[in-house]
Design an enzyme around this catalytic site. Structure first.
Site, PDB file in Angstrom:
ATOM      1  N   ARG A   1      -8.455   7.857   2.785  1.00 23.01           N
ATOM      2  CA  ARG A   1      -9.376   6.817   2.324  1.00 23.01           C
ATOM      3  C   ARG A   1     -10.198   6.296   3.557  1.00 23.01           C
ATOM      4  NH1 ARG A   1      -8.977   1.538   3.648  1.00 23.01           N
ATOM      5  NH2 ARG A   1      -7.276   1.891   4.398  1.00 23.01           N
ATOM      6  N   ARG A   2      -9.685   6.232   4.664  1.00 18.62           N
ATOM      7  CA  ARG A   2     -10.354   5.579   5.843  1.00 18.62           C
ATOM      8  C   ARG A   2     -11.608   6.775   6.454  1.00 18.62           C
ATOM      9  NH1 ARG A   2      -4.973   3.108   8.309  1.00 18.62           N
ATOM     10  NH2 ARG A   2      -5.008   1.261   7.331  1.00 18.62           N
TER      11      ARG A   2
ATOM     12  N   ARG B   1       0.636   5.181  17.859  1.00 17.58           N
ATOM     13  CA  ARG B   1      -0.736   5.621  17.901  1.00 17.58           C
ATOM     14  C   ARG B   1      -1.404   4.847  18.839  1.00 17.58           C
ATOM     15  NH1 ARG B   1      -2.144   5.353  11.216  1.00 17.58           N
ATOM     16  NH2 ARG B   1       0.174   6.164  10.716  1.00 17.58           N
TER      17      ARG B   1
ATOM     18  N   ARG C   1      -0.603  10.366  12.967  1.00 16.29           N
ATOM     19  CA  ARG C   1       0.682   9.581  12.392  1.00 16.29           C
ATOM     20  C   ARG C   1       1.476   8.768  13.382  1.00 16.29           C
ATOM     21  NH1 ARG C   1       3.679  12.161   8.268  1.00 16.29           N
ATOM     22  NH2 ARG C   1       5.058  10.136   8.444  1.00 16.29           N
TER      23      ARG C   1
ATOM     24  N   CYS D   1      -1.856  10.010  -2.465  1.00 10.00           N
ATOM     25  CA  CYS D   1      -2.483  10.098  -1.137  1.00 10.00           C
ATOM     26  C   CYS D   1      -3.373  11.084  -0.825  1.00 10.00           C
ATOM     27  CB  CYS D   1      -1.583  10.050  -0.117  1.00 10.00           C
ATOM     28  SG  CYS D   1      -0.789   8.255   0.289  1.00 10.00           S
TER      29      CYS D   1
ATOM     30  N   LYS E   1       0.752  -1.237  -0.256  1.00  9.25           N
ATOM     31  CA  LYS E   1       0.155   0.174  -0.027  1.00  9.25           C
ATOM     32  C   LYS E   1       0.815   1.366   0.093  1.00  9.25           C
ATOM     33  CE  LYS E   1      -1.378   0.008   4.903  1.00  9.25           C
ATOM     34  NZ  LYS E   1      -0.764   1.192   5.491  1.00  9.25           N
ATOM     35  N   ASP E   2       2.154   1.080   0.420  1.00  5.49           N
ATOM     36  CA  ASP E   2       3.040   2.367   0.041  1.00  5.49           C
ATOM     37  C   ASP E   2       3.677   2.517  -1.030  1.00  5.49           C
ATOM     38  OD1 ASP E   2       2.618   2.379   3.041  1.00  5.49           O
ATOM     39  OD2 ASP E   2       4.512   1.589   3.449  1.00  5.49           O
TER      40      ASP E   2
END
Length: 316
Positions: A137-138, A161, A155, A248, A89-90
């Protein structure tokens, strides 16, 4: 496989980010390679990427995709390392000249995870709850389901997190289930969000092994790790990404499933505030993966995704 003689003792260098998750993923590949090839020794070379250095800005603001791979790709091209283990995904849709994604190990759970100290699932969150996520997206998909939520940029690595969540800064955070599982935090997941609720990021849960295209020796050594289903589904998702020229800065997602020969691909583009989510799916044959990605992207564009993209890119 053994069409070339492997020298007696060979060293393969894996370029990796220094984050716990990146190291865990590289370590996983190292173990597998050394298990199958007794004559090969694998070394991890830690590299700092732009994404690791700039921790105070949202990813969308500093250029999005590629922030976690660029320095590693440069090290590959300069032959300082032989192999890169990326979270797919990166990885941007276009790879630098001279590099290829040679191998895709079996995909981990592609879904997003809802993590909360107090609430068991998304439905239980109180009105106006603070939810932490670094992903547009989320955020867009969450706001589509729950417009009342207050989404706060988040981040940092998984540990950071989780600490912020425990410190009470958020009522919940959203993370990739794959990273949680690989780091051994599976029991911290309060709810796995279905792909109907939140469509995953392109390539989420999948790793890609990047090498120099002419490095036949390394390509031959890692070939055994390839999982065909992962390769086909990620190919479809990435073709969708490439056709939309996605970075992104735009909430977009795609997820593909393979059932023997039938390939199913679902894609989404949304307004940043979740007010409009354009989502569609197509089905085809497994050997049509790339073509399906392109077709689905064009279908979404024709359904209004083009206006969303123009607006967002126009403001960027």
């Amino acid at each position: 496989l053994d069409h070339f003689r492997h020298p007696k003792n060979m060293v393969i260098r894996i370029g990796t980010r220094g984050s716990k998750l990146a190291l865990t993923q590289s370590e996983l590949i190292k173990k597998e390679i050394e298990r199958v090839h007794s004559n090969v020794q694998v070394e991890l070379v830690r590299l700092k990427t732009t994404g690791d250095k700039i921790l105070d800005s949202p990813l969308a603001k500093i250029g999005g995709k590629g922030l976690f791979v660029k320095e590693i790709e440069e090290a590959l091209l300069n032959e300082r390392v032989d192999l890169a283990v990326h979270s797919m995904k990166d990885v941007p849709a276009e790879l630098p000249e001279g590099l290829i994604l040679a191998t895709f190990p079996a995909r981990e759970d592609p879904r997003d995870a809802f993590v909360s100290v107090k609430y068991g699932n998304l439905e239980q969150l109180p009105q106006g709850a603070r939810v932490g996520t670094g992903s547009l997206r989320r955020a867009a998909q969450l706001l589509h389901i729950r417009p009342d939520l207050k989404l706060v940029p988040l981040r940092g690595n998984v540990d950071t997190r989780l600490r912020k969540l425990e410190g009470g800064e958020f009522q919940a955070i959203i993370l990739a289930a794959a990273g949680m599982r690989r780091l051994g935090f599976e029991e911290r997941i309060s709810q796995l969000l279905s792909t109907e609720q939140i469509l995953p990021a392109i390539g989420q849960g999948a790793l890609g092994l990047e090498v120099r295209h002419d490095d036949e020796q390394t390509i031959g050594l890692i070939d055994f790790l390839n999982d065909e289903e992962t390769q086909v589904t990620v190919k479809a998702e990435r073709a969708f990404l490439k056709e939309l020229e996605g970075g992104c800065q735009v909430p977009m997602a795609a997820f593909s499933r393979l059932d023997s020969e039938r390939l199913d691909l679902e894609g989404m583009v949304a307004e940043l505030d979740g007010s409009n989510v354009i989502r569609d799916r197509i089905t085809g044959e497994r050997d049509e993966a790339e073509d399906m990605g392109v077709r689905l992207a064009r279908r979404l564009l024709a359904s209004g995704a083009d206006e969303i993209l123009e607006r967002i890119y126009g403001e960027a």
